[in-house]
Design a protein around this motif. Sequence first.
Motif: not given
Lengths: 355, 371
Positions: A45-48, A229-230, A237, A319-324, B122, B126, B130
């Motif tokens: 998802m993060q281009d890794r 998350t969220p 952390e 989890r890998w899209t939203l902030p907390r 926050i 991701t 980017y």
Amino acid sequence: MYQYFYDLTGNVIISGLIVAIFPLVNVLLVVLIGVYLERKVSAHMQDRLGPMRTGWHGTLQLIADFVKLLQKEDIASTETDKGLYNIAPVLVFTGAFAAYAAIPFSSKLIGSEIEVGIFYVIAVSGLVVVSILMAGWSANNKYSLLGAMRSAAQIISYEIPTALVILSIVMLTGTLSLGKMSELQTAYFWNWNILGGAGFGLAKFLLIPFMVVGFIIIYISTLAETNRTPFDIPEAESELVAGYFTEYCGMKYAMFMLSEYGNMFAVSAIVSILFFGGYQSPFGYLGNTLNVHWLIPYEQAFWFLLKGWFFIFVQMWLRWTLPRLRVDQLMSVCWKYLIPYAFVNLIIIGIISLL
Amino acid sequence: MALKTESMVLNMGPQHPSTHGVLRLELELEGELVLNVKPHLGYLHRCFEKHAEAMQYNQVVPYTDRLDYLASIGNNFGYALAVEKLLGIQVPERVEYIRVIMAELQRIASHQVALGSNGADIGALTPFLYLFRDREHILSIIEETCGARMLYNYIWVGGLSHDIHPDFVRKTKEFVNHFKPTIVELDKLLSYNKIFIERTANIGVLPLDTAINFGASGPTLRGSGIKFDLRRDDSYSIYDRFDFDIPVGKGLQGTVGDCWDRYYVRVREMEQSLRIIEQAIDQIPEGNVQSAIPKRIKPPKGTVYTRIENPRGELGYFIISDGNTNPFRVKVRAPSFVNLEVLGELCKGYLVADIIAILGSIDIVLGEVDR
């Protein structure tokens, strides 16, 4: 399952042991796959690429990590409350692991077919709160304490909407047993609870929107209950370093991670049993059409795992899209929105199911 | 009977995931409510100003890199301008254009880190990755030209260390075209995310008069709603030739001067930087970038103060010359240091989680705070 092994071995102890070990193996497998999946999903998802070096596409990375954690020196500060500090990781893992005993992986593959299965699962996952508080308090670290306080408040609050939604399903199906709940949603996907459950009539169609609402509520609250998350506020952390397990290291730290991933699958499984037919196939069974009946439990296990992992994937996706969220916002989401909606939903479902 | 309560003192940092380096915040908490914040500085102090007195003018340039290490070109730029003013040097046109393009590329790269880490604090990891992916393009463009990725030592007094790489123009244009859509993506993913807005709007509101009284500058000041940008208001180099807007905080999601405004000003500033680069990239004249570099720098007696708009605000160099080859005194007005002062004012009455959001939106670099 106990009966099956008892018939096979004719020995109470051996069959009992096999059945007891079954959830443990399950939870460890789930954690192994879950952690690997999380790393790969987040990476893509993060281009890794994620782990690539150890084994094919990093498949052995988990083993390497596990060995590393085992070798770590067990450091504890002198200020810790030793007893609680040492029990907490074990207890937190117990909570996650005990839930697996009642989860039906297929019609034949249940650790223990408890009549009040869903009640049992809610009860044992409540253990997690106690151990988180123990961990946070005994570590004698202010970050741990803040994390534990947040966590206790969060998990207890979010158990209410979860329980209310579960109650509405229990009302509809008239059973507390997870196995029977799955059995009732048999045959095809239109019999799933999310689509109003088995049986035809006006009630079924009226139920659909409320079932969807119920599903959304329980999915959100299970996210909060597993600290994802969220809603990962207890272990945020960037604020609290690692929340209630800041002071832990080595294998004890790993226990908390194990329980997190174990819990993730447990709640995904519960959601799929409540709303998506549990182990039932959406399109009927190959074993029935081919007339090979021993195939059916395997197919059921396949569908169950597929559904479970799909919900885990959605959790990771979120989890890998939203902030907390912030801790007070989290509470207001629960008390101002989820609980009232769950309540109204419960009443409406009750009225409709009387029709 | 009133319950006896006690406030809790929590040390955040110097080793903490979101204090952006080695800042230590002494928090006085009541539960999660912040009563008081005291920043403690000096963990990264390297005596830059004292060192500069013992070196010749051109030897100071690599040290300026280490001030705001996310915007090294800007640091070089400000220092070079100051010494050039002291010497009365006019640099060639080509140098001016390259300096401006490099400075704007660097501004984008710096804002990318700022926005990314603000989001990551926050909980949105991701967008952070980017933005770092896109920052990589800028770093490799600069690397091709001067060989370094972070501490460039690129802008020298009177010129540049290297002429631009033959591929520079093509790659910069490629980057501009690539990056425009990713700003839209960033807006969708983070800027207008409901949770992100909930976390940053109406949080850490910095009223305009407080901002001015504390001497805040850069996006921190502009977020409070004033159009103050040294590129326009005290124009240096050739910035007066370009057409660009100065984005300010308008309180679109909450109050003017909240965290979201400071964040959003940076997003829009990246667009303006792209505009400047687009205008400048085709106009680079031919010439020699090293022709104006003096053989020996020995300025006459005097003092000079130049200020430039660095990504984090007004970066000023005050240099006193006693007619020697070494500067008598170099004082840096570091924007992060000044902006950080506001923190104590901003955090009172918010929760622990908000401090992280506020600190991220002020965007400090400890290398510059402590110098």
